[in-house]
Enzyme design. Structure first.
Site, PDB file in Angstrom:
ATOM      1  N   SER A 130      47.456 -35.970 -18.786  1.00  0.00           N
ATOM      2  CA  SER A 130      47.186 -34.968 -19.825  1.00  0.00           C
ATOM      3  C   SER A 130      46.296 -33.850 -19.295  1.00  0.00           C
ATOM      4  O   SER A 130      45.272 -34.095 -18.665  1.00  0.00           O
ATOM      5  CB  SER A 130      46.501 -35.632 -21.030  1.00  0.00           C
ATOM      6  N   LYS A 190      51.793 -40.914 -31.474  1.00  0.00           N
ATOM      7  CA  LYS A 190      51.818 -39.919 -32.552  1.00  0.00           C
ATOM      8  C   LYS A 190      52.352 -40.452 -33.884  1.00  0.00           C
ATOM      9  O   LYS A 190      51.848 -40.108 -34.931  1.00  0.00           O
ATOM     10  CB  LYS A 190      52.633 -38.699 -32.118  1.00  0.00           C
ATOM     11  N   ASP A 208      52.025 -29.385 -33.119  1.00  0.00           N
ATOM     12  CA  ASP A 208      52.951 -29.208 -31.984  1.00  0.00           C
ATOM     13  C   ASP A 208      54.023 -28.152 -32.256  1.00  0.00           C
ATOM     14  O   ASP A 208      54.265 -27.268 -31.431  1.00  0.00           O
ATOM     15  CB  ASP A 208      53.654 -30.537 -31.657  1.00  0.00           C
ATOM     16  N   GLY A 268      64.029 -36.546 -30.016  1.00  0.00           N
ATOM     17  CA  GLY A 268      62.882 -37.450 -29.977  1.00  0.00           C
ATOM     18  C   GLY A 268      61.750 -36.930 -30.843  1.00  0.00           C
ATOM     19  O   GLY A 268      61.946 -36.093 -31.731  1.00  0.00           O
TER      20      GLY A 268
HETATM   21  P1  NAP Z   1      60.986 -38.830 -26.678  1.00  0.00           P
HETATM   22  O1  NAP Z   1      60.642 -39.042 -28.106  1.00  0.00           O
HETATM   23  O2  NAP Z   1      60.880 -39.972 -25.728  1.00  0.00           O
HETATM   24  O3  NAP Z   1      62.488 -38.247 -26.616  1.00  0.00           O
HETATM   25  C1  NAP Z   1      63.125 -38.071 -25.399  1.00  0.00           C
HETATM   26  C2  NAP Z   1      64.447 -37.365 -25.601  1.00  0.00           C
HETATM   27  O4  NAP Z   1      65.039 -37.185 -24.297  1.00  0.00           O
HETATM   28  C3  NAP Z   1      65.462 -38.123 -26.436  1.00  0.00           C
HETATM   29  O5  NAP Z   1      66.200 -37.231 -27.232  1.00  0.00           O
HETATM   30  C4  NAP Z   1      66.357 -38.760 -25.382  1.00  0.00           C
HETATM   31  O6  NAP Z   1      67.670 -39.029 -25.826  1.00  0.00           O
HETATM   32  C5  NAP Z   1      66.391 -37.670 -24.346  1.00  0.00           C
HETATM   33  N1  NAP Z   1      66.807 -38.194 -23.047  1.00  0.00           N
HETATM   34  C6  NAP Z   1      66.179 -39.116 -22.275  1.00  0.00           C
HETATM   35  N2  NAP Z   1      66.897 -39.356 -21.147  1.00  0.00           N
HETATM   36  C7  NAP Z   1      68.014 -38.559 -21.209  1.00  0.00           C
HETATM   37  C8  NAP Z   1      69.128 -38.352 -20.363  1.00  0.00           C
HETATM   38  N3  NAP Z   1      69.252 -39.013 -19.204  1.00  0.00           N
HETATM   39  N4  NAP Z   1      70.048 -37.453 -20.744  1.00  0.00           N
HETATM   40  C9  NAP Z   1      69.931 -36.777 -21.903  1.00  0.00           C
HETATM   41  N5  NAP Z   1      68.898 -36.945 -22.762  1.00  0.00           N
HETATM   42  C10 NAP Z   1      67.948 -37.822 -22.425  1.00  0.00           C
HETATM   43  O7  NAP Z   1      60.087 -37.664 -26.045  1.00  0.00           O
HETATM   44  P2  NAP Z   1      59.366 -36.442 -26.817  1.00  0.00           P
HETATM   45  O8  NAP Z   1      58.018 -36.843 -27.242  1.00  0.00           O
HETATM   46  O9  NAP Z   1      60.324 -35.919 -27.828  1.00  0.00           O
HETATM   47  O10 NAP Z   1      59.168 -35.395 -25.611  1.00  0.00           O
HETATM   48  C11 NAP Z   1      60.267 -34.685 -25.100  1.00  0.00           C
HETATM   49  C12 NAP Z   1      59.804 -33.733 -24.008  1.00  0.00           C
HETATM   50  O11 NAP Z   1      58.919 -32.767 -24.546  1.00  0.00           O
HETATM   51  C13 NAP Z   1      59.036 -34.428 -22.884  1.00  0.00           C
HETATM   52  O12 NAP Z   1      59.451 -33.909 -21.657  1.00  0.00           O
HETATM   53  C14 NAP Z   1      57.585 -34.065 -23.161  1.00  0.00           C
HETATM   54  O13 NAP Z   1      56.836 -33.988 -21.968  1.00  0.00           O
HETATM   55  C15 NAP Z   1      57.741 -32.682 -23.782  1.00  0.00           C
HETATM   56  N6  NAP Z   1      56.615 -32.326 -24.675  1.00  0.00           N
HETATM   57  C16 NAP Z   1      55.890 -31.213 -24.357  1.00  0.00           C
HETATM   58  C17 NAP Z   1      54.831 -30.847 -25.161  1.00  0.00           C
HETATM   59  C18 NAP Z   1      54.035 -29.612 -24.816  1.00  0.00           C
HETATM   60  O14 NAP Z   1      52.919 -29.446 -25.323  1.00  0.00           O
HETATM   61  N7  NAP Z   1      54.549 -28.736 -24.003  1.00  0.00           N
HETATM   62  C19 NAP Z   1      54.513 -31.597 -26.311  1.00  0.00           C
HETATM   63  C20 NAP Z   1      55.304 -32.707 -26.616  1.00  0.00           C
HETATM   64  C21 NAP Z   1      56.352 -33.068 -25.765  1.00  0.00           C
HETATM   65  P3  NAP Z   1      68.073 -40.436 -26.467  1.00  0.00           P
HETATM   66  O15 NAP Z   1      67.738 -40.330 -27.920  1.00  0.00           O
HETATM   67  O16 NAP Z   1      69.502 -40.559 -26.188  1.00  0.00           O
HETATM   68  O17 NAP Z   1      67.255 -41.497 -25.765  1.00  0.00           O
END
Ligand code: NAP
Length: 280
Positions: free
Chosen positions: A18, A69, A106, A134
């Site tokens: 983080s 979260k 967010d 996600g």
């Molecule tokens: P999450 O709840 O774990 O969701 C992950 C997503 O990625 C799901 O839709 C999943 O699909 C998909 N995925 C995983 N492997 C895949 C693959 N091989 N091909 C296609 N789709 C795939 O994660 P999250 O919390 O939503 O976070 C998502 C991203 O946003 C992360 O990279 C995180 O670092 C970033 N993020 C950034 C910030 C920021 O402040 N910039 C804040 C929050 C999150 P399935 O449903 O099929 O598993």
């Protein structure tokens, strides 16, 4: 010092990745405040104890990151309407009387990061495509709808998750799309966003052809490690305006910092450089 010393932090598991401690401590120093923002490595099974402990330890509040979260929702005294709609909290505030409330900054942080780069862009400008369904996508959908989006195509590898999320949020606006169709449904979009973890350091690049994407579409990726994912690099190379996830991190942090430390902090080029230097 003890009485005036303000403590805040971020709970996650793992937590070492983080950048929030660097960000908030930068502001604490900049505004000459008496406090500290600390990383808190909290296992999921200890989250309830950790949140209850904020009061006893004299914390003004904390951020929550993966995987806490959603679970934290039920562990505070109340949550804001936005957090309710999103179904997750990323920020807890402990009031002087001990009341703890949770909110979710967010989605708004992400939205403001888009406006920073494209000030005249509006969610109603045209169809929007989001890849991933996600936790992060939930926040994006709520903010887009709050700001006037008319049609959002929610594309996810596991179609059932997109279907469920669309139904939870607003099926009249959010349309679930299968992963196989991802390259075919972006031909008329005004915004394309990656909210999957594909392209994150150590993970494969997001697998999508941008051939049909209009050149004037705004392209965003929630990832900022690396600062430019292969997806963003490909979009930029063909002429699209691109936005990485750093602005989202910075903008979601501002209202949290204000709630804990009493100052609405500024996002400056120096701050961005300080965060980016940690990736070298
Ligand atoms: P999450 O709840 O774990 O969701 C992950 C997503 O990625 C799901 O839709 C999943 O699909 C998909 N995925 C995983 N492997 C895949 C693959 N091989 N091909 C296609 N789709 C795939 O994660 P999250 O919390 O939503 O976070 C998502 C991203 O946003 C992360 O990279 C995180 O670092 C970033 N993020 C950034 C910030 C920021 O402040 N910039 C804040 C929050 C999150 P399935 O449903 O099929 O598993």
């Amino acid at each position: 010092m003890a009485g005036d010393f303000i403590l805040a932090g971020v709970m996650g598991w793992p937590i070492a990745q983080s950048r929030s401690p660097i960000l908030h401590n930068y502001w604490i120093e900049k505004y000459k405040l008496n406090g500290r923002y600390v990383p808190l490595a909290v296992k999921p099974e200890n989250l309830g104890d950790a949140i209850r402990g904020l009061r006893g330890l004299g914390f003004r509040g904390c951020n929550l990151t993966m995987p806490h979260k959603q679970m934290a929702m039920a562990m505070v005294d109340r949550v804001t309407d936005t957090a309710k709609r999103v179904g997750a909290v990323n920020c807890i505030v402990v009031e002087p009387d001990g009341e703890m409330w949770g909110t979710n900054n967010d989605g708004k942080g992400w939205y403001l990061s888009l406006l920073e780069v494209a000030p005249s862009w509006k969610p109603a400008d045209g169809p929007i495509a989001i890849l991933g369904a996600g936790g992060a996508a939930r926040g994006l959908l709520v903010t887009l709808i709050e700001n006037g989006a008319k049609e959002i195509r929610l594309i996810n590898r596991t179609f059932e998750k997109a279907e469920k999320l669309a139904k939870d949020i607003d099926p009249s606006i959010v349309k679930p799309i299968t992963w196989e169709k991802r390259a075919d449904v972006i031909g008329d979009v005004a915004l394309l966003t990656n909210s999957t973890d594909q392209g994150f350091v150590g993970k494969p690049a997001l697998d999508i052809s941008l051939d049909k994407l209009p050149k004037q579409a705004l392209v965003s990726d929630l990832i900022y490690t690396p600062p430019e994912t292969p997806f963003l690099a490909a979009a930029r190379a063909r002429g699209n305006v691109t936005v990485n996830g750093l602005g989202m991190l910075l903008h979601q942090a501002r209202p949290a910092f204000e709630a804990w430390f009493g100052v609405m902090p500024e996002i400056t080029p120096d701050l961005r450089a300080a965060i980016m230097a940690t990736f070298k």
